[in-house]
Design a protein around this motif. Structure first.
Motif, PDB file in Angstrom:
ATOM      1  N   LEU A   1     -10.607  20.828  38.995  1.00 25.53           N
ATOM      2  CA  LEU A   1     -11.913  21.488  38.949  1.00 25.53           C
ATOM      3  C   LEU A   1     -12.907  20.618  38.201  1.00 25.53           C
TER       4      LEU A   1
ATOM      5  N   GLN B   1     -19.851  21.146  43.702  1.00 24.76           N
ATOM      6  CA  GLN B   1     -18.980  21.170  44.879  1.00 24.76           C
ATOM      7  C   GLN B   1     -17.957  20.052  44.733  1.00 24.76           C
TER       8      GLN B   1
ATOM      9  N   THR C   1     -10.221  21.776  43.897  1.00 25.03           N
ATOM     10  CA  THR C   1      -9.678  21.060  45.040  1.00 25.03           C
ATOM     11  C   THR C   1      -8.215  20.740  44.718  1.00 25.03           C
TER      12      THR C   1
ATOM     13  N   GLN D   1     -25.145  23.961  40.606  1.00 21.03           N
ATOM     14  CA  GLN D   1     -23.997  24.250  41.486  1.00 21.03           C
ATOM     15  C   GLN D   1     -23.172  22.980  41.621  1.00 21.03           C
TER      16      GLN D   1
ATOM     17  N   TRP E   1     -19.097  25.778  36.671  1.00 18.26           N
ATOM     18  CA  TRP E   1     -17.838  25.384  37.293  1.00 18.26           C
ATOM     19  C   TRP E   1     -17.993  25.325  38.807  1.00 18.26           C
ATOM     20  N   GLY E   2     -17.331  24.331  39.380  1.00 14.95           N
ATOM     21  CA  GLY E   2     -17.232  24.275  40.819  1.00 14.95           C
ATOM     22  C   GLY E   2     -15.919  24.903  41.248  1.00 14.95           C
ATOM     23  N   GLN E   3     -15.717  25.004  42.553  1.00 16.86           N
ATOM     24  CA  GLN E   3     -14.428  25.497  43.030  1.00 16.86           C
ATOM     25  C   GLN E   3     -13.420  24.356  42.893  1.00 16.86           C
TER      26      GLN E   3
END
Length: 116
Positions: free
Chosen positions: A93, A4, A110, A2, A106-108
């Motif tokens: 990303l 972030q 910003t 994960q 993939w992260g979310q």
């Protein structure tokens, strides 16, 4: 794995921001972490990447202004962005390639907004 991402915001042209991408889960399997960006109406662009051994590269469009680094102790990859320009405005990303098959994660995003 994960991811972030954080650190985006609004900054004036010429300013700086530092983005962070914190990995969790099977972090020992990560081979490479990359930062991408996507501006409205444009294709996703690879900005910088760093391997698990520490070798790195940045895109020509940001060379000399952006630096990618990592702190393995906290499973974090940073993107230091200096001398920001309005054209750097985009959602940034982070992505990781893990395992023998280099499975992408993939992260979310910003959001980075650079005002002129």
């Amino acid at each position: 794995v994960q991811l972030q991402a954080s650190g985006g915001g609004l900054v004036q042209a010429g300013g700086s921001l530092r983005l962070s991408c914190v990995a969790s889960g099977s972090t020992s399997a990560i081979n490479f972490v990359s930062w991408y960006r996507q501006a409205p109406g444009k294709e996703r662009e690879l900005v910088a990447g760093i391997s698990s051994s520490g070798s790195s590269n940045v895109a020509d469009s940001v060379k000399g202004r952006f630096t990618i680094s990592r702190d393995a102790a906290v499973n974090t990859v940073y993107l230091q962005m200096n001398s920001l320009k309005p054209e750097d405005t985009a959602v940034y990303l982070c992505s990781a390639a893990a395992g023998r098959r280099l499975t992408p994660y993939w992260g979310q995003g910003t959001l980075v907004t650079v005002s002129s």
